[in-house]
Design a protein around this motif. Structure first.
Motif, PDB file in Angstrom:
ATOM      1  N   ARG A   1       0.840  -1.214   0.000  1.00  0.00           N
ATOM      2  CA  ARG A   1       0.000   0.000   0.000  1.00  0.00           C
ATOM      3  C   ARG A   1       0.865   1.250   0.000  1.00  0.00           C
ATOM      4  O   ARG A   1       0.467   2.288  -0.532  1.00  0.00           O
ATOM      5  CB  ARG A   1      -1.016  -0.034   1.136  1.00  0.00           C
TER       6      ARG A   1
ATOM      7  N   ASP B   1      -1.873   6.981   9.763  1.00  0.00           N
ATOM      8  CA  ASP B   1      -2.260   5.668  10.285  1.00  0.00           C
ATOM      9  C   ASP B   1      -1.923   5.527  11.764  1.00  0.00           C
ATOM     10  O   ASP B   1      -2.712   5.004  12.543  1.00  0.00           O
ATOM     11  CB  ASP B   1      -1.542   4.557   9.510  1.00  0.00           C
TER      12      ASP B   1
ATOM     13  N   ALA C   1      -4.406   7.528  13.806  1.00  0.00           N
ATOM     14  CA  ALA C   1      -5.710   6.847  13.857  1.00  0.00           C
ATOM     15  C   ALA C   1      -5.633   5.599  14.724  1.00  0.00           C
ATOM     16  O   ALA C   1      -6.603   5.207  15.366  1.00  0.00           O
ATOM     17  CB  ALA C   1      -6.155   6.485  12.447  1.00  0.00           C
TER      18      ALA C   1
ATOM     19  N   MET D   1       1.641   9.575   5.201  1.00  0.00           N
ATOM     20  CA  MET D   1       0.627   8.524   5.151  1.00  0.00           C
ATOM     21  C   MET D   1       0.669   7.633   6.402  1.00  0.00           C
ATOM     22  O   MET D   1      -0.334   7.366   7.018  1.00  0.00           O
ATOM     23  CB  MET D   1       0.834   7.682   3.901  1.00  0.00           C
ATOM     24  N   PHE D   2       1.929   7.238   6.776  1.00  0.00           N
ATOM     25  CA  PHE D   2       2.050   6.377   7.955  1.00  0.00           C
ATOM     26  C   PHE D   2       1.755   7.147   9.239  1.00  0.00           C
ATOM     27  O   PHE D   2       1.286   6.577  10.213  1.00  0.00           O
ATOM     28  CB  PHE D   2       3.428   5.714   8.015  1.00  0.00           C
TER      29      PHE D   2
ATOM     30  N   GLN E   1      -9.673  10.585   8.696  1.00  0.00           N
ATOM     31  CA  GLN E   1      -9.227  10.408   7.326  1.00  0.00           C
ATOM     32  C   GLN E   1     -10.409   9.810   6.561  1.00  0.00           C
ATOM     33  O   GLN E   1     -11.489   9.703   7.121  1.00  0.00           O
ATOM     34  CB  GLN E   1      -8.011   9.500   7.275  1.00  0.00           C
TER      35      GLN E   1
ATOM     36  N   ASN F   1       0.821   4.632  -2.191  1.00  0.00           N
ATOM     37  CA  ASN F   1       0.565   5.797  -1.342  1.00  0.00           C
ATOM     38  C   ASN F   1      -0.839   5.768  -0.733  1.00  0.00           C
ATOM     39  O   ASN F   1      -1.526   6.792  -0.683  1.00  0.00           O
ATOM     40  CB  ASN F   1       0.790   7.085  -2.140  1.00  0.00           C
TER      41      ASN F   1
ATOM     42  N   ARG G   1     -10.622   0.191   8.917  1.00  0.00           N
ATOM     43  CA  ARG G   1      -9.196   0.505   9.037  1.00  0.00           C
ATOM     44  C   ARG G   1      -8.544  -0.390  10.085  1.00  0.00           C
ATOM     45  O   ARG G   1      -7.407  -0.832   9.937  1.00  0.00           O
ATOM     46  CB  ARG G   1      -9.032   1.980   9.432  1.00  0.00           C
TER      47      ARG G   1
ATOM     48  N   SER H   1      -3.368   5.018   2.527  1.00  0.00           N
ATOM     49  CA  SER H   1      -3.433   4.875   3.983  1.00  0.00           C
ATOM     50  C   SER H   1      -4.165   3.565   4.291  1.00  0.00           C
ATOM     51  O   SER H   1      -4.706   2.926   3.377  1.00  0.00           O
ATOM     52  CB  SER H   1      -4.192   6.050   4.597  1.00  0.00           C
ATOM     53  N   GLN H   2      -4.187   3.192   5.559  1.00  0.00           N
ATOM     54  CA  GLN H   2      -4.915   1.972   5.947  1.00  0.00           C
ATOM     55  C   GLN H   2      -6.402   2.114   5.612  1.00  0.00           C
ATOM     56  O   GLN H   2      -7.041   1.153   5.190  1.00  0.00           O
ATOM     57  CB  GLN H   2      -4.736   1.706   7.440  1.00  0.00           C
ATOM     58  N   ALA H   3      -6.917   3.338   5.797  1.00  0.00           N
ATOM     59  CA  ALA H   3      -8.335   3.561   5.487  1.00  0.00           C
ATOM     60  C   ALA H   3      -8.596   3.418   3.984  1.00  0.00           C
ATOM     61  O   ALA H   3      -9.645   2.884   3.582  1.00  0.00           O
ATOM     62  CB  ALA H   3      -8.767   4.935   5.973  1.00  0.00           C
TER      63      ALA H   3
END
Lengths: 70, 216
Positions: free
Chosen positions: A9, B5, B8, B1-2, B81, A13, A27, A15-17
């Motif tokens: 992922r 995450d 969250a 990006m991380f 997000q 690029n 997520r 995100s987990q979502a």
């Protein structure tokens, strides 16, 4: 189970979502799979495989070394 | 990006702390009510300095916990997000159920659904047949229907696994706690086994394990 989800992922690029949206899971589910706390079902593993266009064994590693361990 | 995450990812702990702070507020408000009730039953009149000090300390505690909840909520909002559709449905249900439950409990408490001598909803004391029927329909008919919809549209397979493990631990808790309690009662060391207390024990076990597996 070890897996390449985080790397895959990151290459896109996402995100987990973002990945969760593609797979129709939360997520938290993506996070649990990435960190090895939860092993996905076979249908979800196939879905992941199709999404990244890779065979399942290239994404998930069950650490089986060819039957040498007991 | 991380970073997004990771932020969250802390929401599970934030929810846990918010719940504990909420519980703390309820307990402090209970203590304030008890203090004032005791004062009234002793004849009322103006409070002395010591009582004012205790009340001020309790009120400050309530405000502090409310502030912590607000801060954590803001942090959660900042971690927002793009939320998957399934999670949106989930969040709406979660907030809706808590709001409905909270309002129902508050209305029942304020409109005097119980006798003056009763401790409230969670007790073995008598309640009016109308209230008993309404609550039975809510728990026996409406709640299962909502739960079914929840499982079909909001819950994903990771959460299903969390529920299953929670249910297993709850079953073990019941299997082991119930006979131990019963034996100790027979030995004269504990009061008689209470079904509703056992229900809440298993409910708490299932909820705690589900939360741990889903969020932590």
């Amino acid at each position: 189970m070890k897996n390449q989800l985080k790397v895959l992922r990151a290459m896109r690029n996402w995100s987990q979502a973002d990945l969760g949206e593609h797979l129709d899971v939360s997520r938290q589910a993506v996070n649990a799979i990435e960190t090895g706390k939860y092993d996905p079902s076979l249908p979800l593993a196939f879905k992941i495989s199709r999404l990244f266009d890779l065979p399942i064994e290239q994404i998930f590693d069950d650490e089986f070394d060819g039957g040498k361990h007991v | 990006m991380f970073d997004v995450d990771e932020n969250a990812d802390r929401n599970g702990r934030r929810i846990l702390w918010m719940s504990l702070c909420g519980l703390g507020i309820i307990m402090i408000l209970g203590a304030i009510t008890g203090l004032l009730s005791a004062h009234m039953s002793e004849g009322g009149g103006p409070l002395n300095i010591a009582s004012y000090t205790v009340l001020a300390a309790l009120m400050s505690g309530t405000l502090l916990l409310a502030f912590v909840i607000w801060k954590l909520f803001r942090q959660m909002k900042r971690s927002d997000q793009k939320v998957p559709q399934r999670e949106k449905v989930y969040n709406r249900f979660f907030i809706g159920s808590f709001t409905f439950g909270g309002i129902t409990g508050l209305v029942l408490a304020l409109t005097g659904g119980f006798d003056e001598t009763e401790a409230g909803l969670i007790s073995n004391d008598a309640m009016s047949p109308t209230l008993a029927i309404i609550l039975s329909i809510a728990i026996g008919v409406i709640a299962p229907a909502i739960t079914l919809y929840w499982h079909k549209h909001a819950v994903d397979e990771q959460e299903e696994a969390a529920y299953r493990f929670g249910a297993l631990i709850a079953m073990y808790a019941f299997w082991f706690i119930a006979p131990v309690w019963w034996l100790l009662w027979r030995g004269g060391m504990l009061p008689e086994v209470n079904g509703i207390t056992l229900y809440f024990m298993t409910f708490f076990a299932a909820t705690a394990v589900w939360f741990w597996k889903k969020y932590l």
